[in-house]
Design an enzyme around this catalytic site. Structure first.
Site, PDB file in Angstrom:
ATOM      1  CG  HIS A 170      -0.418  -0.254   2.575  1.00 41.06           C
ATOM      2  ND1 HIS A 170       0.377   0.676   3.222  1.00 41.06           N
ATOM      3  CD2 HIS A 170      -0.266  -1.281   3.372  1.00 41.06           C
ATOM      4  CE1 HIS A 170       1.099   0.154   4.338  1.00 41.06           C
ATOM      5  NE2 HIS A 170       0.615  -1.119   4.413  1.00 41.06           N
ATOM      6  CG  HIS A 209       4.300  -1.821   2.018  1.00 40.20           C
ATOM      7  ND1 HIS A 209       2.935  -2.021   1.943  1.00 40.20           N
ATOM      8  CD2 HIS A 209       4.906  -2.563   3.032  1.00 40.20           C
ATOM      9  CE1 HIS A 209       2.659  -2.993   2.973  1.00 40.20           C
ATOM     10  NE2 HIS A 209       3.693  -3.209   3.587  1.00 40.20           N
TER      11      HIS A 209
END
Length: 278
Positions: free
Chosen positions: A32, A35
């Site tokens: 997501h 990250h």
């Protein structure tokens, strides 16, 4: 972008990069924006960027969500490529752990409080897999998110104690428009539950306001507890004000980390907020 599945292949792929600055982002996939912020930081600061995608069974307890943990490798690889990753390491469990694997890493009391108390053995599993990954990748810098503040503290302690030649870089927590910290486990939540889960950030802000108003750690904890008690659909586990390095009671003048864990619907969520000490 190269995708490697074995330790031998990864080491061969990285052999020509040893004289370059290698940045590493370990993940369990289900990528997501949180990250991706780490991957972008690595891309900006390093010559070569390596990411791992591995759902580590050692850090899950017997009644936790290892089997249900979201997995979306094809999408993850697309996102990693778009973020400028050079090499992805996506091993199998058998590649990471021999059938008679018996070695683990225990960093002591730091790993037994808050998340360590709620999830016995969790940080031993985290440290073991991170140590293996650092050994294989040999990065100059490894990137982690502030959202997992206790994990960062544990990994820093491990890296220091075991003399890993790596810098641990910590990037800010990424939140949605309501303040909910981004997490792969947010995928478990319905739209209504996501709205309820924003109470965790409001709780942290209540604790921060208490300290900014001259209160101490105990006052902040009471403010957080009151905030959570008024939040529908939220089952609180803990709301604490701790030292961000030791996770013990903060000393006078020391920085404070406000940390919270709660269940919302099917998900167990954690969040934290660093503040200046009183």
């Amino acid at each position: 972008m190269r995708v490697e599945r074995t330790v031998r292949a990864l080491r061969a792929a990285l052999a020509p990069e040893r004289d370059r600055r290698v940045g590493f982002v370990p993940t369990m996939g289900a990528l997501h924006e949180g990250h991706l912020s780490l991957l972008r930081a690595a891309r900006a600061g390093c010559d070569t960027v390596v990411a791992s995608i591995f759902v580590n069974p050692l850090q899950f307890g017997p009644r936790e969500d290892f089997g249900a943990y979201p997995r979306a490798e094809e999408r993850d690889l697309e996102l990693a490529r778009d973020a400028g990753v050079d090499v992805v390491f996506a091993p199998s469990t058998d590649e990471m752990y021999a059938p008679d694997h018996s070695t683990s890493i225990d960093v002591g009391p730091l790993a037994t409080v808050l998340e360590g108390a709620a999830r016995p053995g969790h940080f031993a599993g985290v440290c073991t897999v991170v140590a293996k990954l650092l050994n294989v990748v040999a990065p100059g810098v490894a990137y982690f998110g502030q959202k997992d503040a206790q994990q960062v503290a544990v990994i820093r302690r491990m890296a220091r104690d075991l003399s890993f030649p790596v810098e641990i870089a910590v990037c800010p927590t990424v939140r949605d428009e309501r303040g909910l910290a981004l997490s792969s486990r947010n995928r478990y939540l319905s739209d209504d539950e996501r709205a309820m889960a924003a109470a965790l950030y409001r709780c942290l802000r209540a604790g921060a306001a208490s300290i900014e108003g001259g209160g101490g750690p105990a006052d902040a904890e009471r403010a957080m507890e009151r905030s959570l008690a008024d939040a529908p659909g939220v089952v609180a586990e803990y709301a604490r004000a701790v030292d961000p390095e030791t996770f013990e009671e903060p000393g006078a003048g020391r920085p404070v980390l406000l940390a919270v864990a709660a269940r919302v619907g099917p998900a167990r969520l954690i969040d934290n907020l660093p503040v200046k000490g009183s």
